[in-house]
Scaffold this motif. Structure first.
Motif, PDB file in Angstrom:
ATOM      1  N   UNK A 184       0.833  -1.188   0.000  1.00 21.60           N
ATOM      2  CA  UNK A 184       0.000   0.000   0.000  1.00 21.60           C
ATOM      3  C   UNK A 184       0.872   1.244   0.000  1.00 21.60           C
ATOM      4  N   UNK A 185       0.245   2.367  -0.260  1.00 25.85           N
ATOM      5  CA  UNK A 185       0.947   3.649  -0.287  1.00 25.85           C
ATOM      6  C   UNK A 185      -0.058   4.744  -0.001  1.00 25.85           C
ATOM      7  N   UNK A 186       0.470   5.902   0.318  1.00 28.74           N
ATOM      8  CA  UNK A 186      -0.327   7.119   0.427  1.00 28.74           C
ATOM      9  C   UNK A 186      -1.558   6.956   1.317  1.00 28.74           C
ATOM     10  N   UNK A 187      -1.327   6.469   2.528  1.00 34.36           N
ATOM     11  CA  UNK A 187      -2.408   6.382   3.514  1.00 34.36           C
ATOM     12  C   UNK A 187      -2.712   7.757   4.091  1.00 34.36           C
ATOM     13  N   UNK A 188      -1.742   8.659   4.115  1.00 33.19           N
ATOM     14  CA  UNK A 188      -1.953  10.040   4.581  1.00 33.19           C
ATOM     15  C   UNK A 188      -2.686  10.079   5.914  1.00 33.19           C
ATOM     16  N   UNK A 189      -2.177   9.399   6.916  1.00 35.57           N
ATOM     17  CA  UNK A 189      -2.715   9.363   8.284  1.00 35.57           C
ATOM     18  C   UNK A 189      -3.909   8.433   8.445  1.00 35.57           C
ATOM     19  N   UNK A 190      -4.370   7.787   7.399  1.00 36.52           N
ATOM     20  CA  UNK A 190      -5.623   7.037   7.476  1.00 36.52           C
ATOM     21  C   UNK A 190      -5.409   5.523   7.508  1.00 36.52           C
ATOM     22  N   UNK A 191      -6.075   4.876   8.447  1.00 37.13           N
ATOM     23  CA  UNK A 191      -6.233   3.419   8.470  1.00 37.13           C
ATOM     24  C   UNK A 191      -7.680   3.153   8.833  1.00 37.13           C
ATOM     25  N   UNK A 192      -8.264   2.143   8.227  1.00 32.88           N
ATOM     26  CA  UNK A 192      -9.607   1.731   8.615  1.00 32.88           C
ATOM     27  C   UNK A 192      -9.658   0.211   8.632  1.00 32.88           C
ATOM     28  N   UNK A 193     -10.768  -0.321   9.044  1.00 34.84           N
ATOM     29  CA  UNK A 193     -10.873  -1.773   9.203  1.00 34.84           C
ATOM     30  C   UNK A 193     -10.708  -2.508   7.882  1.00 34.84           C
ATOM     31  N   UNK A 194     -11.102  -1.900   6.772  1.00 34.72           N
ATOM     32  CA  UNK A 194     -10.920  -2.587   5.482  1.00 34.72           C
ATOM     33  C   UNK A 194      -9.436  -2.772   5.170  1.00 34.72           C
TER      34      UNK A 194
END
Length: 168
Positions: A7-17
């Motif tokens: 993965x790349x470019x999460x920009x501070x974001x994680x979610x359950x998916x």
């Protein structure tokens, strides 16, 4: 055999998916713009994490991760950096590393554009997993999963995480 989630470019974001797919992998590879050490720590708490920092990442992430990462997975040489360009349009620093290291797979992020192709000049596979976060111009959030067995990457799949606008 190793099961990889890229993965790349999460920009501070994680979610359950995202986290669900992380749990199914043997290793997580992040091609930069992680966003925060908390995101990196959460990923690393699930599975071994290999990551590079990106242009939005702060000093804490830059002290934790490298700008360029070259390693072997099974018998496949991997090169990951955040800003790399595309086949035929690599920046000079990336071209220099590619010429020196001769990777089998080159991975970068930054563009938020999902792309997998054989490089027509260098004998390697080019992979950009797109963007898994919500920040940016991409329409669909994406990651890639695949397996590496011996010298062969295989079973490559695009994971679509939904519309970038669905968080609004």
């Amino acid at each position: 055999m190793k099961k990889i989630l890229l993965l790349s470019d999460t920009h501070h974001h994680l979610d359950e998916s995202i986290l669900t797919h992380c749990r199914e992998a043997d290793e997580i590879w992040h091609a930069g713009d992680i966003g925060s050490l908390a995101v990196a720590d959460k990923l690393a708490s699930i599975k071994p994490l290999k990551a590079v920092w990106g242009n939005i990442d702060d000093d804490k992430l830059r002290m934790t991760f490298e700008e360029h990462l070259v390693f072997y997975c099974e018998e496949v040489k991997i090169y990951i950096t955040h800003i790399g360009g595309t086949p035929g349009k690599y920046n000079d620093k990336v071209k220099s590393v590619i010429r020196q290291e001769k990777p089998d797979i080159f991975i970068c992020g930054h563009s938020h554009i999902l792309r997998v192709q054989r490089d027509p000049v260098f004998p390697m596979l080019y992979i950009n997993p797109g963007a898994a976060g919500y920040h940016g111009f991409h329409k669909t959030r994406t990651m890639i999963r695949f397996k590496i067995e011996g010298r062969s990457p295989r079973d490559m799949e695009v994971i679509e995480l939904g519309s970038r606008g669905s968080l609004a």
